[in-house]
Design a protein around this motif. Sequence first.
Motif, mmCIF file in Angstrom:
data_model
loop_
_atom_site.group_PDB
_atom_site.id
_atom_site.type_symbol
_atom_site.label_atom_id
_atom_site.label_comp_id
_atom_site.label_asym_id
_atom_site.label_seq_id
_atom_site.Cartn_x
_atom_site.Cartn_y
_atom_site.Cartn_z
ATOM 1 N N LYS A 115 3.751 12.527 2.516
ATOM 2 C CA LYS A 115 3.719 11.156 3.041
ATOM 3 C C LYS A 115 3.440 10.177 1.910
ATOM 4 O O LYS A 115 2.650 10.462 0.997
ATOM 5 C CB LYS A 115 2.620 11.036 4.101
ATOM 6 N N LEU A 116 4.093 9.020 1.996
ATOM 7 C CA LEU A 116 3.774 7.894 1.120
ATOM 8 C C LEU A 116 3.202 6.765 1.964
ATOM 9 O O LEU A 116 3.866 6.281 2.885
ATOM 10 C CB LEU A 116 5.023 7.413 0.386
ATOM 11 N N ILE A 117 1.970 6.370 1.674
ATOM 12 C CA ILE A 117 1.380 5.176 2.292
ATOM 13 C C ILE A 117 1.596 4.036 1.308
ATOM 14 O O ILE A 117 1.177 4.134 0.145
ATOM 15 C CB ILE A 117 -0.114 5.373 2.579
ATOM 16 N N VAL A 118 2.250 2.976 1.759
ATOM 17 C CA VAL A 118 2.749 1.985 0.803
ATOM 18 C C VAL A 118 2.110 0.612 1.012
ATOM 19 O O VAL A 118 1.859 0.175 2.137
ATOM 20 C CB VAL A 118 4.288 1.862 0.885
ATOM 21 N N ALA A 119 1.859 -0.039 -0.105
ATOM 22 C CA ALA A 119 1.456 -1.443 -0.114
ATOM 23 C C ALA A 119 2.673 -2.263 -0.505
ATOM 24 O O ALA A 119 3.284 -2.014 -1.551
ATOM 25 C CB ALA A 119 0.323 -1.663 -1.111
ATOM 26 N N THR A 120 3.045 -3.208 0.342
ATOM 27 C CA THR A 120 4.236 -4.018 0.051
ATOM 28 C C THR A 120 3.881 -5.340 -0.611
ATOM 29 O O THR A 120 4.766 -6.113 -0.959
ATOM 30 C CB THR A 120 5.027 -4.291 1.343
ATOM 31 N N GLY A 121 2.599 -5.581 -0.795
ATOM 32 C CA GLY A 121 2.146 -6.781 -1.488
ATOM 33 C C GLY A 121 0.834 -6.501 -2.190
ATOM 34 O O GLY A 121 0.119 -5.542 -1.857
ATOM 35 N N SER A 122 0.488 -7.326 -3.168
ATOM 36 C CA SER A 122 -0.721 -7.095 -3.963
ATOM 37 C C SER A 122 -1.985 -7.156 -3.117
ATOM 38 O O SER A 122 -2.985 -6.504 -3.436
ATOM 39 C CB SER A 122 -0.799 -8.120 -5.104
ATOM 40 N N SER A 123 -1.951 -7.922 -2.021
ATOM 41 C CA SER A 123 -3.147 -8.051 -1.178
ATOM 42 C C SER A 123 -3.490 -6.758 -0.441
ATOM 43 O O SER A 123 -4.601 -6.611 0.078
ATOM 44 C CB SER A 123 -2.945 -9.181 -0.160
ATOM 45 N N GLU A 124 -2.548 -5.808 -0.389
ATOM 46 C CA GLU A 124 -2.783 -4.560 0.332
ATOM 47 C C GLU A 124 -3.211 -3.409 -0.576
ATOM 48 O O GLU A 124 -3.602 -2.346 -0.089
ATOM 49 C CB GLU A 124 -1.501 -4.139 1.074
ATOM 50 N N HIS A 129 -6.575 2.041 -2.267
ATOM 51 C CA HIS A 129 -7.685 2.648 -3.012
ATOM 52 C C HIS A 129 -8.789 3.094 -2.054
ATOM 53 O O HIS A 129 -9.401 4.158 -2.261
ATOM 54 C CB HIS A 129 -8.218 1.673 -4.057
ATOM 55 N N TYR A 130 -9.036 2.296 -1.021
ATOM 56 C CA TYR A 130 -10.030 2.687 -0.017
ATOM 57 C C TYR A 130 -9.602 3.979 0.678
ATOM 58 O O TYR A 130 -10.418 4.899 0.865
ATOM 59 C CB TYR A 130 -10.209 1.563 1.005
ATOM 60 N N LEU A 131 -8.323 4.070 1.059
ATOM 61 C CA LEU A 131 -7.829 5.270 1.725
ATOM 62 C C LEU A 131 -7.907 6.485 0.802
ATOM 63 O O LEU A 131 -8.256 7.590 1.245
ATOM 64 C CB LEU A 131 -6.391 5.061 2.203
ATOM 65 N N ILE A 286 6.979 7.729 5.602
ATOM 66 C CA ILE A 286 6.643 6.452 4.967
ATOM 67 C C ILE A 286 5.750 5.665 5.916
ATOM 68 O O ILE A 286 6.154 5.361 7.048
ATOM 69 C CB ILE A 286 7.896 5.615 4.632
ATOM 70 N N TYR A 287 4.543 5.344 5.469
ATOM 71 C CA TYR A 287 3.575 4.616 6.292
ATOM 72 C C TYR A 287 3.164 3.332 5.592
ATOM 73 O O TYR A 287 2.875 3.346 4.383
ATOM 74 C CB TYR A 287 2.310 5.444 6.497
ATOM 75 N N PRO A 288 3.103 2.216 6.317
ATOM 76 C CA PRO A 288 2.464 1.020 5.761
ATOM 77 C C PRO A 288 0.950 1.208 5.796
ATOM 78 O O PRO A 288 0.451 2.233 6.280
ATOM 79 C CB PRO A 288 2.928 -0.085 6.708
ATOM 80 N N VAL A 289 0.206 0.255 5.291
ATOM 81 C CA VAL A 289 -1.247 0.337 5.432
ATOM 82 C C VAL A 289 -1.585 0.170 6.913
ATOM 83 O O VAL A 289 -0.837 -0.465 7.679
ATOM 84 C CB VAL A 289 -1.956 -0.742 4.582
ATOM 85 N N PRO A 290 -2.700 0.733 7.387
ATOM 86 C CA PRO A 290 -3.025 0.692 8.819
ATOM 87 C C PRO A 290 -3.171 -0.729 9.349
ATOM 88 O O PRO A 290 -3.522 -1.663 8.615
ATOM 89 C CB PRO A 290 -4.358 1.450 8.897
ATOM 90 N N GLU A 291 -2.919 -0.871 10.669
ATOM 91 C CA GLU A 291 -3.071 -2.150 11.349
ATOM 92 C C GLU A 291 -4.100 -2.007 12.459
ATOM 93 O O GLU A 291 -4.613 -0.917 12.722
ATOM 94 C CB GLU A 291 -1.734 -2.592 11.946
ATOM 95 N N ASP A 292 -4.406 -3.091 13.132
ATOM 96 C CA ASP A 292 -5.344 -3.089 14.250
ATOM 97 C C ASP A 292 -4.829 -2.179 15.365
ATOM 98 O O ASP A 292 -3.771 -2.428 15.938
ATOM 99 C CB ASP A 292 -5.519 -4.521 14.778
ATOM 100 N N GLY A 293 -5.561 -1.111 15.639
ATOM 101 C CA GLY A 293 -5.207 -0.226 16.747
ATOM 102 C C GLY A 293 -4.286 0.912 16.399
ATOM 103 O O GLY A 293 -4.007 1.755 17.250
ATOM 104 N N GLY A 294 -3.783 0.984 15.164
ATOM 105 C CA GLY A 294 -2.843 2.057 14.835
ATOM 106 C C GLY A 294 -2.591 2.147 13.344
ATOM 107 O O GLY A 294 -3.215 1.452 12.535
ATOM 108 N N LEU A 295 -1.645 2.994 12.981
ATOM 109 C CA LEU A 295 -1.324 3.249 11.583
ATOM 110 C C LEU A 295 -0.093 2.495 11.116
ATOM 111 O O LEU A 295 0.423 2.754 10.034
ATOM 112 C CB LEU A 295 -1.122 4.759 11.357
ATOM 113 N N GLY A 296 0.367 1.545 11.934
ATOM 114 C CA GLY A 296 1.507 0.733 11.534
ATOM 115 C C GLY A 296 2.833 1.355 11.945
ATOM 116 O O GLY A 296 2.918 2.529 12.291
ATOM 117 N N VAL A 297 3.881 0.547 11.924
ATOM 118 C CA VAL A 297 5.229 1.025 12.266
ATOM 119 C C VAL A 297 5.743 1.832 11.077
ATOM 120 O O VAL A 297 6.122 1.284 10.050
ATOM 121 C CB VAL A 297 6.170 -0.153 12.576
ATOM 122 N N HIS A 298 5.720 3.159 11.233
ATOM 123 C CA HIS A 298 6.024 4.019 10.108
ATOM 124 C C HIS A 298 7.317 4.796 10.310
ATOM 125 O O HIS A 298 7.903 4.805 11.387
ATOM 126 C CB HIS A 298 4.856 4.980 9.833
#
Length: 419
Positions: A115-124, A129-131, A286-298
């Motif tokens: 799996k790749l967990i991806v940051a699509t912007g610098s703010s993520e 790093h936390y994960l 492919i996973y985005p960073v997690p969102e409120d209530g879930g792991l994002g639309v992956h």
Amino acid sequence: MAMQKWWWWASKRVWNRNYCMTSGVARERVECVVIGAGVVGLCVARELALRGRQVLVLDSAPTFGTGTSSRNSEVIHAGIYYPPNSLKAIFCVRGRQLLYQYCSERQVPHKQIGKLIVATGSSEIHKLHYLMDCGIQNGVDGLVMMEGSQAMRIEPELRCSKALLSPVSGIVDTHSFMLSLVGDAENCGTIFSYNTAVIGGHVEQDQLCLHVSQTKHLEMCNGTSPLQPEMVLIPKLVVNSAGLSAPALAKRFDGLHSALIPTPHYARGCYFTLSNTQICPFKHLIYPVPEDGGLGVHVTLDLNGQLKFGPNVEWIDGIDDVSSFLNKFDYSVCISHMKLFYHEIKKYYPNLKDGSLEPGYAGIRPKLSGPRQSPVDFVIQGEDIHGITGLVNLFGIESPGLTSSMAIAEHIAINFFRC
């Protein structure tokens, strides 16, 4: 003995042997009852049966795994997302090891694709790093932080600023896994009774007595008068693994303090599949960073190479007990969500063509936290908490429930059965 005939067999056995009756209802003593034939319930039943216990599995549906267990991403999680020392972290890491071993030994279709967990912007990026820190503390091996350019070399269709690679993540054919568990349990003498609903219970001489009815009678219940049980079961061990309806069922156990039962929250998630493509654009999850209530639309791949996206998070309420017991949730896929899916997916897959998504399926998460609330850990509630001998309540077994299922079963079999 055919599984579907258990109800007839038990009723005849009770009446013919003239068991003690209470208010005209037959009573039967059993060793272990598992309520719910989802993946966790099946693992628990199998584990108890392998240890020589007599096990009865009850489910209101016509067969096993009709709820959350058949409506998920079928992902084998590594154990990255969960706070260190939480039950989710401990059971996910242990369960992953047990699941891979079991699938390899039993030839259950599965694949460790990573799996790749991806940051699509610098703010993520700080979230990655936390994960990674969480994953390392949880004992997840092989985690690698990658620059966007590195990630895009192994996944050319991907666009990201940075990515966290988890090589031990994978996918599994959930139905084949559950079918194998059923076979193991049956071979050890477990009896399955489908179309059989546990509608409540009461404590008698420090034991929980279960009120049982055929599902067809529950379906005819108008809600204006209490449904009377057709049988009372008196088990040494009860595992409430009813998934979405576990809290509602626990509230119907007379003698269990209501303050100990968490408030359920339900989050529907829809999946859309990728159509009109002969070559799958991704080899990894492919996973985005997690969102409120879930792991994002992956991005999830199944073992046939079909690509699907999801799930999103849609909070729902207004679920009454009977509807919950009968799994009468709205599983429709709302087409209006498609626009949002395109928006979220194109953040990391900009070449997604308009018109290439098709409605897939939907599932419901049995959560213990609501909108904008911090995630809550699994709740495994035994006698030390509620004081009722032999009762184990499983609450909030959402993701990573599939990955954790064999570890949860191992934990229950070791810690909660009394001879």
